[in-house]
Enzyme design. Sequence first.
Site, PDB file in Angstrom:
ATOM      1  N   GLY A  40       0.810  -1.212   0.000  1.00 23.83           N
ATOM      2  CA  GLY A  40       0.000   0.000   0.000  1.00 23.83           C
ATOM      3  C   GLY A  40       0.842   1.259   0.000  1.00 23.83           C
ATOM      4  O   GLY A  40       1.765   1.401   0.813  1.00 23.83           O
ATOM      5  N   GLY A  42      -0.457   4.409   0.311  1.00 23.91           N
ATOM      6  CA  GLY A  42      -1.179   5.539   0.874  1.00 23.91           C
ATOM      7  C   GLY A  42      -0.296   6.277   1.856  1.00 23.91           C
ATOM      8  O   GLY A  42       0.927   6.082   1.894  1.00 23.91           O
ATOM      9  N   SER A  43      -0.900   7.103   2.672  1.00 27.59           N
ATOM     10  CA  SER A  43      -0.112   7.887   3.628  1.00 27.59           C
ATOM     11  C   SER A  43       0.662   6.989   4.587  1.00 27.59           C
ATOM     12  O   SER A  43       1.811   7.271   4.917  1.00 27.59           O
ATOM     13  CB  SER A  43      -1.037   8.824   4.414  1.00 27.59           C
ATOM     14  OG  SER A  43      -1.655   9.745   3.548  1.00 27.59           O
ATOM     15  N   CYS A 200     -11.911   8.505   9.080  1.00 26.80           N
ATOM     16  CA  CYS A 200     -12.176   9.908   9.407  1.00 26.80           C
ATOM     17  C   CYS A 200     -13.625  10.099   9.862  1.00 26.80           C
ATOM     18  O   CYS A 200     -14.452  10.674   9.146  1.00 26.80           O
ATOM     19  CB  CYS A 200     -11.877  10.814   8.212  1.00 26.80           C
ATOM     20  SG  CYS A 200     -11.844  12.567   8.648  1.00 26.80           S
ATOM     21  N   CYS A 379      -9.010  14.322  15.237  1.00 24.96           N
ATOM     22  CA  CYS A 379      -9.988  14.715  14.234  1.00 24.96           C
ATOM     23  C   CYS A 379     -10.157  16.221  14.294  1.00 24.96           C
ATOM     24  O   CYS A 379     -10.850  16.743  15.163  1.00 24.96           O
ATOM     25  CB  CYS A 379     -11.327  14.026  14.480  1.00 24.96           C
ATOM     26  SG  CYS A 379     -12.606  14.529  13.302  1.00 24.96           S
TER      27      CYS A 379
END
Length: 454
Positions: A40, A42-43, A200, A379
Site C-alpha cells: 500500500g 497511501g499515507s 475519518c 480529528c
Amino acid sequence: MFNMLTACRRVAGPRTRQTLALARYASTSTEEKFRVLVIGAGSGGLTVANQIYNRFKAAGKPLNPGDVVVLDAADYHYYQPGWSLVGAGLGPKTDFRRPLASLFPPHIMHIAENVKSFHPESSSVTTTSGRTISYDSLVVAAGLKINWDGIAGLPQALADPSSGVSSVYSYDTCDKVWRDVDALRSGNAIFTQPAGIIKCPGAPQKIMWMAWDRYQKSGRGNNIKIDFMNGMPSMFSVKKYSDALNAMRIERGVGAEFQHNLISIDAANRKATFKKTDGSTVDRDFTLLHVTPPMGPLDFIKGSPIADPAGWVEIDQATLRHVKPEFGNIFALGDCSSLPTSKTIAAITSQAPVLTENLFSVMDTGKVSSAKYDGYTSCPLLTGYGELMLIEFMYEFVPKESFAKYLGDQTKRRRIFYHFKKVRSTIGAVTPKIGLLSAIIRTFFLGPTGVVWW
C-alpha cells in the site's frame, strides 16, 4: 456509469517511474526477495517505508537502495483529508492528488502491482499478475474498502449530476458536494453517517457544519432544514466531544436521528430509506443528500491467514506486530489494521514511528523495542468557516489534548485551529516535492506524542 474504482486510486496517469521499477526487477525468476515489503502506497505505506529506511541508516546499518519495496498499482496518491475542504468550496480537488510515482525517492523501490494473496508461512505474497514476492519483514498498510454498493441506488445517484446526492469520500464526487451545497436555495438537506467503522469519523459532520455555515452567511438558513441521520448512537465516540457537538447541534437548530442507518436511495423521487435498530424502516424526503458510505476490510485481506475474524490485520495494539508468534515478521498500521482507535491520518503518523522502531528491533535483535502506541488519534473537526474543534484522544476514547494547557478546553471552537488546517492544505497545494512526503504531509503541530500530522 460512475466508476467507483477511481475512489480506490485507480485513475489513469503517468507510469514512467512505475515502468522503470518493473523493468529493474524483471528477471527469468518468478520469485523476488526484499528485506522489507510494504503493501500500500497511501499515507501510511509511504510514511513507514521512508522511516524504516532512515532508521537502519541512523543505526549505522544502512539498507541498500531497493531493499525496501512498496507494492501498489495505483497511478495517483490522494490526500483524502483535503476532500472535505473541496466539498466546502475551499479548493479544487486537483490540489489533493499527485502522481504516485513522483513520491518515491531513489532508495525506495515501487512495484506497480497489487496483492492477491498472503503466504505468511513462507514469508511471501502473490500479486494479481501471479508474481511471487518474498520478504524478511512485511508491513501491511493497504487501507480499507468503501462499500458503495452497500446502499441500494447510491452508485446511480452519485453518477446523476441532478440527483442532489454526493459524498466527500470519493475524489470523483467531492467537488459535486460543493456544487450541490452551493446551489441549494431551499428544502431538506440530509447528512448521513453509517453504523460501524469508517475512516475519518468526523468527516460526515465537517461537511454538514460547513454547509450550515454557508447557508447562514448567505441568508438561506431559514429556508433550508438540515438533519443529521446517524447510524451511531451519539454525535461522536468520545463523550466529552459528543456532548459539546450535540449542544452545538441543538443551538444551531440542526435535527438529528440516531441509530438510523441509510440503506437505500430513490434519487428519482428524492427519498432516502433508513433502517432502525428494531429492524423497521423510515423514509425521508431530501433535496440534498450527503452520504457517508459503509466501509470494511479489503477483500484480499479478509479471510487471509493474517486477518482477524472481522477481516482486519490482527496486530498487537501497542507494538503493531502481528499477534501470532509464527507471523512475528508481519506488522500493520492505518485503516487496514485491527487497532481499536479511529482511522485517521493523525493515527497513522503516530503509529508509524512505533512500527518502525519495533520492526527495526525485531530485524536487528529478534525482539520488539520498548516503543508502544497508545491509540492516539485526532480529528480536526470543521464547525464552520473560520472555526474548528480539535478532537484528540487515545485508546478507550480518553481525551489526549495537545493544546488544552495553553488554550483551554478543546471543545471550544477556535479560529487558530481552523487556520492550521487551511495552511496545511495551502502548503500541500503549492509546495514542490520535499523528499518522500510531497502531497501527503501538509503541515503539523507538536502533539502529545511528538510531531503529529493533520
